[in-house]
Design a protein around this motif. Structure first.
Motif, mmCIF file in Angstrom:
data_model
loop_
_atom_site.group_PDB
_atom_site.id
_atom_site.type_symbol
_atom_site.label_atom_id
_atom_site.label_comp_id
_atom_site.label_asym_id
_atom_site.label_seq_id
_atom_site.Cartn_x
_atom_site.Cartn_y
_atom_site.Cartn_z
ATOM 1 N N PHE A 1 62.452 -40.332 5.673
ATOM 2 C CA PHE A 1 63.151 -40.746 4.457
ATOM 3 C C PHE A 1 62.238 -40.688 3.234
ATOM 4 N N SER A 2 60.941 -40.610 3.442
ATOM 5 C CA SER A 2 60.004 -40.604 2.321
ATOM 6 C C SER A 2 59.377 -39.231 2.164
ATOM 7 N N ARG A 3 59.153 -38.856 0.925
ATOM 8 C CA ARG A 3 58.511 -37.582 0.629
ATOM 9 C C ARG A 3 57.021 -37.804 0.418
ATOM 10 N N TYR B 1 36.369 -35.772 2.072
ATOM 11 C CA TYR B 1 37.312 -35.735 3.195
ATOM 12 C C TYR B 1 37.113 -36.942 4.114
ATOM 13 N N GLN B 2 35.873 -37.220 4.487
ATOM 14 C CA GLN B 2 35.594 -38.331 5.386
ATOM 15 C C GLN B 2 35.921 -39.673 4.736
ATOM 16 N N ASN B 3 35.644 -39.796 3.439
ATOM 17 C CA ASN B 3 35.944 -41.041 2.734
ATOM 18 C C ASN B 3 37.447 -41.316 2.709
ATOM 19 N N LEU B 4 38.254 -40.265 2.561
ATOM 20 C CA LEU B 4 39.710 -40.417 2.603
ATOM 21 C C LEU B 4 40.188 -40.831 3.996
ATOM 22 N N GLN B 5 39.595 -40.253 5.041
ATOM 23 C CA GLN B 5 39.990 -40.623 6.396
ATOM 24 C C GLN B 5 39.598 -42.066 6.704
ATOM 25 N N ASP B 6 38.417 -42.480 6.233
ATOM 26 C CA ASP B 6 37.995 -43.874 6.415
ATOM 27 C C ASP B 6 38.940 -44.818 5.678
ATOM 28 N N TYR B 7 39.376 -44.413 4.499
ATOM 29 C CA TYR B 7 40.331 -45.214 3.717
ATOM 30 C C TYR B 7 41.634 -45.399 4.487
ATOM 31 N N CYS B 8 42.144 -44.317 5.082
ATOM 32 C CA CYS B 8 43.393 -44.409 5.856
ATOM 33 C C CYS B 8 43.235 -45.340 7.051
ATOM 34 N N SER B 9 42.084 -45.269 7.713
ATOM 35 C CA SER B 9 41.866 -46.083 8.918
ATOM 36 C C SER B 9 41.802 -47.580 8.590
ATOM 37 N N ARG B 10 41.500 -47.914 7.336
ATOM 38 C CA ARG B 10 41.410 -49.329 6.950
ATOM 39 C C ARG B 10 42.754 -49.916 6.532
ATOM 40 N N GLN B 11 43.761 -49.070 6.358
ATOM 41 C CA GLN B 11 45.052 -49.562 5.892
ATOM 42 C C GLN B 11 45.834 -50.199 7.049
ATOM 43 N N GLN B 12 46.457 -51.325 6.759
ATOM 44 C CA GLN B 12 47.236 -52.018 7.791
ATOM 45 C C GLN B 12 48.505 -51.257 8.122
ATOM 46 N N THR B 13 49.132 -50.651 7.110
ATOM 47 C CA THR B 13 50.313 -49.832 7.355
ATOM 48 C C THR B 13 49.880 -48.398 7.605
ATOM 49 N N GLY B 14 50.654 -47.672 8.390
ATOM 50 C CA GLY B 14 50.304 -46.296 8.703
ATOM 51 C C GLY B 14 50.227 -45.440 7.456
ATOM 52 N N ARG B 15 49.131 -44.748 7.296
ATOM 53 C CA ARG B 15 48.941 -43.918 6.113
ATOM 54 C C ARG B 15 48.186 -42.662 6.524
ATOM 55 N N GLN C 1 58.839 -45.705 -11.739
ATOM 56 C CA GLN C 1 58.197 -46.736 -10.929
ATOM 57 C C GLN C 1 58.968 -46.954 -9.633
ATOM 58 N N SER C 2 58.238 -47.154 -8.561
ATOM 59 C CA SER C 2 58.832 -47.417 -7.255
ATOM 60 C C SER C 2 58.076 -48.560 -6.592
ATOM 61 N N LYS C 3 58.775 -49.373 -5.865
ATOM 62 C CA LYS C 3 58.142 -50.485 -5.163
ATOM 63 C C LYS C 3 57.638 -50.078 -3.787
ATOM 64 N N THR C 4 58.060 -48.909 -3.333
ATOM 65 C CA THR C 4 57.680 -48.469 -1.993
ATOM 66 C C THR C 4 56.471 -47.545 -2.063
ATOM 67 N N PRO C 5 55.355 -47.933 -1.482
ATOM 68 C CA PRO C 5 54.165 -47.064 -1.506
ATOM 69 C C PRO C 5 54.400 -45.795 -0.698
ATOM 70 N N GLN D 1 45.437 -45.541 -6.016
ATOM 71 C CA GLN D 1 46.244 -46.012 -7.141
ATOM 72 C C GLN D 1 47.602 -45.332 -7.181
ATOM 73 N N LEU D 2 47.633 -44.026 -6.927
ATOM 74 C CA LEU D 2 48.893 -43.282 -7.003
ATOM 75 C C LEU D 2 49.795 -43.576 -5.807
ATOM 76 N N MET D 3 49.219 -43.751 -4.628
ATOM 77 C CA MET D 3 50.037 -44.068 -3.457
ATOM 78 C C MET D 3 50.625 -45.463 -3.547
ATOM 79 N N GLU D 4 49.878 -46.372 -4.150
ATOM 80 C CA GLU D 4 50.335 -47.761 -4.260
ATOM 81 C C GLU D 4 51.116 -48.025 -5.541
#
Length: 554
Positions: free
Chosen positions: A161-163, A514-528, A493-497, A461-464
């Motif tokens: 449902f999300s792009r 690249y590695q910094n982005l992957q580390d960032y994703c691994s720290r997120q509580q929601t799947g990203r 504006q959207s409330k859904t990240p 910032q853009l994803m959130e």
């Protein structure tokens, strides 16, 4: 590729009646005039029935990882940072580079089966790419007969449902990170060794006999594949942690090898005919199980040897150039911590690093120091020239800072090194495989922190949707599914990240981001999930060479 030269060769083969059947697969869409050339040649050669299929595959990119792609690996000079920023580049040349990048990104999204929301900064090559990609995607989506986003290939993607979000950035958003001395395994291999298309090339040791008298020095190549469990688990690990993991693998292999030897000894050496049959059956079963696991054990041995050799080559350079000291010092600059040693002292230290290492260190300091006096720059430049460094990059960076009007540059927010550095007392690498001792003598066990690099902060910032008051507040917004092309300002504006993002860096990228982005994703509580792409994968030396070339043209 659907080039005039390739199409001419196809036409030549048709006229020569070279094949019984022709299946033509083009990496990207073949232009109408070239397609007509093929049709004309097939008519003239009376081989129209032999043309089986003509495919537009939309594979105009190279996927190095499941979540990492590059534009190309040939003719990189045509899409490099230098090509985009050289002062004598014509509008036609810049447009040609942007068109190449648009074809790449279009292929990526045809492959993924999704139409993204596009965000980018204003006033640079990233905006040109975003506008052209928005138009190409919109034109394709609005053509129901030929759209690449309505068939079976997009069925799975359409279940979501999300792009996804596509963030297109210019390399000028952060010139320091590509020059930063890194501390993670994969990035170190790319920075210091000859890593190309996931294959690393090492020179053999001087004492190793070459296979033939004419092959000296000999090269050894390794493929770093997804099937390699150790590589998948530790490619993003700090070097000391990776080294400890290699040692643990060596210990486990030795244990398995000893178990195998003891079983063979029990079966072959003990000739007591009165041995209990049940005990003999048990030993036979264990030996049979061990034999079945032998192929897996041999594959593990091969992987251990490979990573041992790579780690040895890395360690030699780390010790010789004191790269752990450079990494820690740059990290302290970035986090605005106090330095144990001044930059000028580090440049003048003959025992630390190469001239290139010192130039990288100073450039990071220069970029992070908006108020550095011209007299100080002259002093640093003289010190760099005294140690043999090429100071041409500073000419270009001086102009770049002036054009960028950097009143107060934002902190890079890079990795944070632990302030409690430790050293392991160990043996040398020469007897590492034969001993269980550690081997990181004299190398600091620096801890890689969790701060985000500039590219990662922008993506976050853009994803959130947290752009108010941030550098991303004025970013362009394009939605190819809208009927009319609009650059919404401000962005809806959207409330859904966003849960999925693609990040593409125009002008060159690196494994550090690249590695910094992957580390960032691994720290997120929601799947990203974030996929990283770039027009050219470059290490610090390649980027420094481009800056120097630009400096000589200024």
């Amino acid at each position: 590729m659907p080039t005039a030269a390739n199409v001419a060769r196809i036409c030549q083969d048709c006229r020569a009646q070279l094949y019984d059947k022709y299946y033509l697969n083009f990496v990207t869409a073949i232009p109408r005039p070239l397609l007509e050339e093929v049709a004309k040649a097939s008519l003239e050669a009376d081989c129209v029935p032999q043309i089986g299929k003509v495919y537009d595959q939309y594979l105009n990119f190279i996927s190095l990882e499941d979540d990492f792609f590059v534009l190309r690996n040939q003719m990189l000079g045509e899409v490099s940072y230098y090509a985009l920023n050289r002062p004598d580049a014509s509008d036609e040349e810049i447009q040609r580079i942007c068109d190449s990048i648009v074809e790449c990104l279009f292929s990526v999204f045809v492959t993924s089966g999704t139409v993204p929301i596009i965000r980018c900064p204003r006033g640079n090559a990233a905006e040109m790419v975003a506008q052209a990609l928005d138009k190409k995607l919109r034109d394709n989506v609005r053509d129901p007969r030929n759209s690449m986003f309505t068939g079976d290939s997009t069925a799975i993607a359409q279940l979501s449902f999300s792009r996804p979000l596509l963030v297109i950035l210019d390399r000028n958003v952060d010139l320091a990170t590509p020059l930063h001395h890194t501390w993670t395994y994969q990035a170190l291999v790319h920075d210091m060794l000859n890593l190309d298309l996931n294959r690393v090339t090492l020179l053999t040791a001087d004492d190793e006999p070459p296979p033939s008298p004419t092959s000296s020095p000999q090269q050894r190549t390794y493929d770093l594949l997804h099937s390699d469990r150790f590589w998948e688990q530790h490619r993003g690990s700090p070097f000391p942690a990776m080294a400890d993991a290699v040692q643990a693998e060596v210990d486990r292999y030795k244990t398995s090898e000893e178990e195998m030897k003891s079983l063979k000894s029990a079966m072959g050496v003990d000739d007591d005919e009165s041995e209990d049959s049940d005990l003999l059956t048990d030993k036979t079963s264990k030996l049979g199980s061990a034999i079945k696991s032998l192929p897996e054990l041999m594959e593990k041995k091969k992987s251990i040897d490979m990573h041992t050799n790579i780690a040895t080559a890395l360690l030699e350079q780390i010790k010789e150039r004191k790269l752990d000291v450079f990494f820690e010092m740059e990290d302290r600059m970035i986090s605005k911590s106090s330095l144990d040693k001044t930059v000028l002292d580090m440049i003048s230290d003959t025992a630390a690093g190469t001239p290139e290492d010192k130039m990288r260190l100073f450039i990071i300091y220069y970029i992070l120091s908006p108020d550095i006096a011209e007299a100080d720059v002259v002093q640093y430049t003289s010190a760099l020239e005294a140690v043999g460094a090429n100071t041409a990059p500073l000419t270009y960076l001086g102009h770049w800072k002036s054009l960028s009007k950097m009143k107060a540059p934002r902190p890079l927010g890079s990795y944070t090194a632990s302030t409690t550095s430790v050293s392991s007392v160990v043996s040398t690498m020469s007897n590492w495989m034969n001993s269980g001792s550690k081997w990181m003598e004299g190398v600091k066990n620096l801890v890689v922190g969790t701060k985000n690099l500039p590219v990662t902060r922008i993506v976050d910032q853009l994803m959130e949707h947290r752009t108010t008051g941030q550098v991303t507040e004025d970013y362009c917004y394009f939605d190819p599914k809208q009927l009319r092309p609009t650059d919404s300002r401000p962005a809806p504006q959207s409330k859904t990240p966003f849960t999925e993002a693609f990040v593409f860096v125009v002008g060159g990228g690196n494994y550090i981001e690249y590695q910094n982005l992957q580390d960032y994703c691994s720290r997120q509580q929601t799947g990203r999930h974030v996929t990283y792409g770039t027009s050219q994968l470059m290490n610090a030396r390649q980027f420094l060479d481009q800056l120097a070339e630009l400096g000589t043209r200024d």
